[in-house]
Design a protein around this motif. Structure first.
Motif, PDB file in Angstrom:
ATOM      1  N   ASP A  55       5.960  -7.098   0.796  1.00 20.34           N
ATOM      2  CA  ASP A  55       4.599  -6.916   1.270  1.00 20.34           C
ATOM      3  C   ASP A  55       3.654  -6.719   0.087  1.00 20.34           C
ATOM      4  O   ASP A  55       3.873  -5.835  -0.751  1.00 20.34           O
ATOM      5  CB  ASP A  55       4.571  -5.693   2.197  1.00 20.34           C
ATOM      6  N   GLY A  57       0.730  -5.457   0.088  1.00 24.14           N
ATOM      7  CA  GLY A  57       0.085  -4.143   0.148  1.00 24.14           C
ATOM      8  C   GLY A  57       0.907  -3.081  -0.550  1.00 24.14           C
ATOM      9  O   GLY A  57       0.365  -2.216  -1.248  1.00 24.14           O
ATOM     10  N   ALA A  87      -2.420 -10.844  -0.939  1.00 17.35           N
ATOM     11  CA  ALA A  87      -2.297  -9.647  -0.101  1.00 17.35           C
ATOM     12  C   ALA A  87      -2.490  -8.379  -0.927  1.00 17.35           C
ATOM     13  O   ALA A  87      -3.124  -7.417  -0.473  1.00 17.35           O
ATOM     14  CB  ALA A  87      -0.940  -9.628   0.600  1.00 17.35           C
ATOM     15  N   ALA A  88      -1.963  -8.366  -2.137  1.00 19.10           N
ATOM     16  CA  ALA A  88      -2.138  -7.208  -3.026  1.00 19.10           C
ATOM     17  C   ALA A  88      -3.610  -7.030  -3.375  1.00 19.10           C
ATOM     18  O   ALA A  88      -4.153  -5.918  -3.286  1.00 19.10           O
ATOM     19  CB  ALA A  88      -1.304  -7.386  -4.289  1.00 19.10           C
ATOM     20  N   ALA A  91      -5.502  -5.600  -0.510  1.00 22.30           N
ATOM     21  CA  ALA A  91      -5.146  -4.220  -0.167  1.00 22.30           C
ATOM     22  C   ALA A  91      -5.746  -3.184  -1.111  1.00 22.30           C
ATOM     23  O   ALA A  91      -5.860  -2.010  -0.747  1.00 22.30           O
ATOM     24  CB  ALA A  91      -3.624  -4.069  -0.146  1.00 22.30           C
ATOM     25  N   GLU A  94      -8.655  -0.820   0.158  1.00 20.69           N
ATOM     26  CA  GLU A  94      -8.190   0.169   1.138  1.00 20.69           C
ATOM     27  C   GLU A  94      -7.455   1.313   0.442  1.00 20.69           C
ATOM     28  O   GLU A  94      -7.655   2.475   0.760  1.00 20.69           O
ATOM     29  CB  GLU A  94      -7.277  -0.496   2.171  1.00 20.69           C
ATOM     30  N   HIS A  95      -6.619   0.991  -0.518  1.00 24.52           N
ATOM     31  CA  HIS A  95      -5.928   2.037  -1.281  1.00 24.52           C
ATOM     32  C   HIS A  95      -6.937   2.886  -2.061  1.00 24.52           C
ATOM     33  O   HIS A  95      -6.818   4.111  -2.109  1.00 24.52           O
ATOM     34  CB  HIS A  95      -4.893   1.437  -2.228  1.00 24.52           C
TER      35      HIS A  95
END
Length: 176
Positions: A55, A57, A87-88, A91, A94-95
């Motif tokens: 994943d 994320g 995807a990273a 993300a 959000e992190h």
């Protein structure tokens, strides 16, 4: 100073260990004749390798764990998978929303500077080559089959295998 000398309410420690900011390294240097301070660990340096089975994320989270140490740290996510890289990247905001402002600044400085970011390679072989050329202090292999990659990576001081071994685990559980 309290743990090195002790106070009425703080018991004197036997040893101070672990990495830290330049301020922590300076303090440990000053106290090294009073208490065992271990090695003077400096900025963190890590590569998170992710194949196409993980994943993005999670890969981003582990990348930020390293990048947030300070603006003098080095942190790269290396992958040959465009899906994981995208995807990273998606993300990260959000992190960041769950991190302190200072940690966001540190990680943003690393990831947008000369010592960090997301590296999308043309192939798995190119990912291995990047890692071996860089020879990181810490390497985390994110893969459902981490041992499949291990024989191709020959230049890393510490290799952590699989999605349940972030570098912070090694720093705080396994010890410096």
């Amino acid at each position: 100073a309290a743990v090195a000398y002790g106070t009425e309410t703080v018991k004197r420690a036997l040893k101070i260990v672990g990495p830290g900011s330049p301020w922590v390294v300076a303090a440990k240097s000053v106290l090294s004749s009073v208490i065992n301070t271990g090695l003077p660990a400096g900025p963190s340096e890590a590569i998170i390798f992710a194949d196409d089975s993980v994943d993005g994320g999670l890969a981003a989270l582990d990348l930020l764990i390293e990048a947030e140490h300070g603006p003098d740290s080095s942190a790269y996510l290396v992958t040959h998978s465009r899906k994981v890289a995208e995807a990273a990247l998606a993300a990260i905001p959000e992190h960041w929303s769950r991190m302190t402002e200072q940690r966001v600044e540190f990680s943003r400085a690393v990831l947008t500077g000369k010592r960090g970011g997301i590296v999308l390679t043309a192939s798995l072989e190119d990912s291995y080559r990047f890692i071996n050329d860089y020879a990181p202090e810490h390497l985390e292999i994110l893969s459902k089959e981490p041992f499949a990659h291990l024989g191709r990576i020959t230049e890393a001081a510490e290799i952590l295998m699989g999605p349940h071994t972030p570098v912070t685990l090694a720093n705080f559980v396994l010890g410096p």
